[in-house]
Design a protein around this motif. Structure first.
Motif, short mmCIF file in Angstrom:
data_model
loop_
_atom_site.label_atom_id
_atom_site.label_comp_id
_atom_site.label_asym_id
_atom_site.label_seq_id
_atom_site.Cartn_x
_atom_site.Cartn_y
_atom_site.Cartn_z
N PRO A 1 65.48 55.72 -78.61
CA PRO A 1 65.79 54.69 -77.61
C PRO A 1 65.63 53.27 -78.16
CG PRO A 1 64.27 56.34 -76.74
CD PRO A 1 64.40 56.61 -78.21
N ALA A 2 66.39 52.36 -77.60
CA ALA A 2 66.39 50.97 -78.08
C ALA A 2 65.06 50.27 -77.88
CB ALA A 2 67.50 50.20 -77.37
N TRP A 3 64.23 50.71 -76.95
CA TRP A 3 62.97 50.03 -76.67
C TRP A 3 61.93 50.27 -77.75
CZ3 TRP A 3 58.75 53.16 -76.47
CH2 TRP A 3 58.96 54.51 -76.14
N ILE A 4 62.12 51.25 -78.61
CA ILE A 4 61.08 51.62 -79.58
C ILE A 4 60.82 50.50 -80.59
CG2 ILE A 4 60.50 53.18 -81.47
CD1 ILE A 4 61.62 55.44 -79.85
N ALA A 5 61.86 49.93 -81.17
CA ALA A 5 61.65 48.90 -82.20
C ALA A 5 60.88 47.70 -81.67
CB ALA A 5 62.99 48.48 -82.80
N PRO A 6 61.26 47.11 -80.52
CA PRO A 6 60.47 45.98 -80.03
C PRO A 6 59.04 46.38 -79.65
CG PRO A 6 62.57 46.11 -78.86
CD PRO A 6 62.46 47.31 -79.74
N TYR A 7 58.89 47.60 -79.15
CA TYR A 7 57.56 48.08 -78.77
C TYR A 7 56.65 48.19 -79.99
CZ TYR A 7 53.92 51.16 -76.92
OH TYR A 7 52.73 51.71 -76.57
N VAL A 8 57.17 48.76 -81.07
CA VAL A 8 56.38 48.90 -82.29
C VAL A 8 56.08 47.53 -82.89
CG1 VAL A 8 56.39 49.79 -84.66
CG2 VAL A 8 57.11 51.25 -82.77
N ALA A 9 57.02 46.60 -82.81
CA ALA A 9 56.75 45.23 -83.29
C ALA A 9 55.63 44.60 -82.47
CB ALA A 9 58.02 44.39 -83.21
N GLN A 10 55.65 44.84 -81.16
CA GLN A 10 54.58 44.32 -80.28
C GLN A 10 53.24 44.95 -80.66
OE1 GLN A 10 55.01 45.53 -76.21
NE2 GLN A 10 53.41 44.15 -75.49
N LEU A 11 53.24 46.26 -80.92
CA LEU A 11 52.00 46.92 -81.33
C LEU A 11 51.50 46.37 -82.66
CD1 LEU A 11 52.79 50.62 -80.38
CD2 LEU A 11 51.15 49.10 -79.26
N GLN A 12 52.41 46.07 -83.58
CA GLN A 12 52.01 45.52 -84.88
C GLN A 12 51.34 44.17 -84.70
OE1 GLN A 12 52.13 47.02 -88.06
NE2 GLN A 12 50.73 45.30 -88.37
N THR B 1 43.73 53.39 -82.11
CA THR B 1 44.58 53.74 -80.97
C THR B 1 45.96 53.10 -81.13
OG1 THR B 1 42.68 53.95 -79.52
CG2 THR B 1 44.81 53.60 -78.46
N VAL B 2 45.99 51.86 -81.55
CA VAL B 2 47.27 51.16 -81.75
C VAL B 2 48.04 51.82 -82.89
CG1 VAL B 2 48.35 48.97 -82.42
CG2 VAL B 2 46.46 49.00 -80.78
N ARG B 3 47.36 52.17 -83.98
CA ARG B 3 48.04 52.85 -85.10
C ARG B 3 48.65 54.17 -84.65
NH1 ARG B 3 43.21 51.35 -87.88
NH2 ARG B 3 43.60 49.50 -89.13
N MET B 4 47.94 54.92 -83.83
CA MET B 4 48.46 56.19 -83.34
C MET B 4 49.69 55.97 -82.46
SD MET B 4 44.82 58.19 -82.68
CE MET B 4 45.39 58.89 -81.19
N ALA B 5 49.66 54.93 -81.62
CA ALA B 5 50.81 54.62 -80.78
C ALA B 5 52.01 54.21 -81.63
CB ALA B 5 50.45 53.51 -79.79
N MET B 6 51.75 53.51 -82.72
CA MET B 6 52.84 53.10 -83.61
C MET B 6 53.44 54.30 -84.34
SD MET B 6 51.23 49.61 -85.21
CE MET B 6 52.57 49.33 -86.36
N ALA B 7 52.61 55.27 -84.67
CA ALA B 7 53.08 56.44 -85.40
C ALA B 7 54.01 57.30 -84.56
CB ALA B 7 51.89 57.28 -85.89
N ASP B 8 53.78 57.36 -83.26
CA ASP B 8 54.62 58.17 -82.37
C ASP B 8 54.78 57.45 -81.03
OD1 ASP B 8 56.10 60.15 -81.22
OD2 ASP B 8 54.55 61.68 -81.30
N PRO B 9 55.62 56.41 -81.00
CA PRO B 9 55.75 55.62 -79.79
C PRO B 9 56.31 56.37 -78.60
CG PRO B 9 57.29 54.85 -81.48
CD PRO B 9 56.44 55.90 -82.09
N VAL B 10 57.17 57.35 -78.83
CA VAL B 10 57.75 58.11 -77.72
C VAL B 10 56.66 58.90 -77.01
CG1 VAL B 10 59.38 59.90 -77.08
CG2 VAL B 10 60.02 58.19 -78.76
N ALA B 11 55.77 59.52 -77.77
CA ALA B 11 54.67 60.27 -77.15
C ALA B 11 53.71 59.35 -76.42
CB ALA B 11 53.92 61.07 -78.22
#
Length: 86
Positions: A24-35, A72-82
């Motif tokens: 999904p398109a939301w993943i890239a901005p979400y991971v950038a936000q997590l970074q 926790t943030v690293r884990m969310a970045m590793a699998d953002p869909v989950a």
């Protein structure tokens, strides 16, 4: 010109290359936000590591909490869909 919403040294092409086209398109901005969040937590942790805290929560507790939050943030970045679902 560098996009101020991307982490230092990261370009939109870097982010695009990280993700499969079927995600999904939301993943890239979400991971950038997590970074950005991970970078901020690392900065806070580095700043607080130089101080000594006494009281109900000492420095070890505070640094431990920040390390847990960073993991926790690293884990969310590793699998953002989950992390967020689809």
């Amino acid at each position: 010109m560098h996009d101020p919403f991307l982490p230092a040294g990261c370009t939109q092409a870097d982010i695009d290359a990280r993700f499969a086209p079927d995600e999904p398109a939301w993943i890239a901005p979400y991971v950038a936000q997590l970074q950005r969040r991970l970078d901020r937590l690392a900065t806070i942790r580095a700043e607080l590591a130089t101080d000594r805290f006494d009281g109900a929560y000492d420095g070890v507790d505070i640094l431990g909490y920040l390390a847990d939050e960073m993991e926790t943030v690293r884990m969310a970045m590793a699998d953002p869909v989950a992390d967020c679902g689809d």
